[in-house]
Motif scaffolding. Structure first.
Motif, PDB file in Angstrom:
ATOM      1  N   ALA A 157       0.811  -1.222   0.000  1.00 29.70           N
ATOM      2  CA  ALA A 157       0.000   0.000   0.000  1.00 29.70           C
ATOM      3  C   ALA A 157       0.846   1.275   0.000  1.00 29.70           C
ATOM      4  N   GLU A 161       0.638   4.558  -2.614  1.00 29.12           N
ATOM      5  CA  GLU A 161       0.389   5.895  -2.070  1.00 29.12           C
ATOM      6  C   GLU A 161       1.520   6.868  -2.405  1.00 29.12           C
ATOM      7  N   SER A 166      -4.413   5.039  -4.658  1.00 33.10           N
ATOM      8  CA  SER A 166      -4.765   4.139  -3.563  1.00 33.10           C
ATOM      9  C   SER A 166      -4.302   2.727  -3.859  1.00 33.10           C
ATOM     10  N   HIS A 167      -4.103   1.961  -2.806  1.00 32.89           N
ATOM     11  CA  HIS A 167      -3.626   0.589  -2.974  1.00 32.89           C
ATOM     12  C   HIS A 167      -4.578  -0.220  -3.849  1.00 32.89           C
ATOM     13  N   SER A 169      -5.062   0.207  -7.031  1.00 30.85           N
ATOM     14  CA  SER A 169      -5.634   0.971  -8.136  1.00 30.85           C
ATOM     15  C   SER A 169      -4.852   0.725  -9.425  1.00 30.85           C
TER      16      SER A 169
END
Length: 275
Positions: A157, A161, A166-167, A169
């Motif tokens: 994650a 970021e 976002s994680h 994505s």
């Protein structure tokens, strides 16, 4: 007999940065201050992989690494792939070679639900490790590490970021700069250095250094492993030399980052200077 005027070249191995730019910058500064300028500026620097995940600044770490050949043109820089970097490269579509994505999933298919493999945009063409890396682990606490999970088994994650997404994505593919993708695409899986010197009680000893992220496998012919790693064959679901723990040769304990590495072990051993 060694010529007393002979000065061995400096070889430095740095392992497992994991998104910690401040520690990396401090380590680099320490090396500059403890090694004489001529030796430092002509040194061979071998980064042993795992540049991303866990720490908050993967983007800045890769920016730093990409800039080194330009800032230090007389140094030799080697960037090995770790298992985290392999998975990152797989997600953004820059793994070397050709592979059938589904063929890499089959052996571990029973783990898909528990490990929360990625099923978003483009997953059909992704290597197993990329799907695990970008997926959502159902368990929020990693008992083995004693830490909260950061998105996936890989703790990926923070990498997402750091690039502003976002994680998990799919937008990460567009967010990663082209020079970062090239860095990930060009990583090697093994590196060999001939005639590396270490200091012993009997004087300088000339050795061969083989550097690989996790280690070479026990019970397998060395040359066959080296050929496989040089070929960067991505058709396998897991590259043991990049991610193995119990099934690779024993490796030395990680050295404290405040120490200057002045010696390398002999053939097929690796010394880590970690951030």
């Amino acid at each position: 007999m060694t010529d007393p005027a002979y000065k061995p070249r400096t070889v430095i191995c740095i392992g497992d940065i994991h998104g910690h730019i401040t520690k990396l910058v401090n380590l680099w500064s320490n090396l500059q201050s403890k090694i004489d300028p001529e030796s430092f500026n002509t040194a061979t620097i071998i980064f042993l992989g795992d540049y991303c995940d866990r720490g908050p600044d993967t983007l800045k770490v890769i920016d730093f690494l990409v800039s080194l050949p330009r800032q230090y043109p007389n140094q030799k820089h080697v960037f090995l792939s770790g298992n985290h970097d392999f998975a990152f490269a797989g997600f953004v579509g820059v793994l070397p070679g050709e592979f059938e994505a589904k063929d890499t999933w089959e052996e571990y298919a029973d783990n898909e639900e528990r490990e929360g493999w990625y099923k978003g945009e483009g997953y059909e063409k992704m290597h197993l490790q990329a799907r695990i890396w970008s997926g959502w682990l159902k368990a929020k606490f990693n008992a083995a590490k004693g830490l909260e999970c950061k998105g996936s088994i890989y703790d990926a994650a923070p990498t997402f970021e750091s690039y502003g997404v976002s994680h998990g994505s799919a937008d990460l593919v567009k967010a990663v700069p082209e020079d970062h993708k090239k860095f990930l695409a060009d990583m090697v899986w093994v590196h060999e250095e001939d005639d590396v010197c270490i200091e012993t009680e009997e004087g300088l000893k000339h050795c061969k250094l083989v550097a690989v992220h996790a280690g070479l496998e026990r019970g397998k012919y060395i040359q066959e492993q080296l050929e496989f790693l040089k070929a960067r064959d991505t058709r396998v679901p897991k590259v043991t030399a990049l991610s193995g723990r119990k099934d690779v040769w024993d490796i030395p304990k990680v050295m404290n980052s405040s120490l200057l590495m002045k010696q390398l072990l002999s053939v097929f051993d690796i010394v880590f200077l970690s951030v």
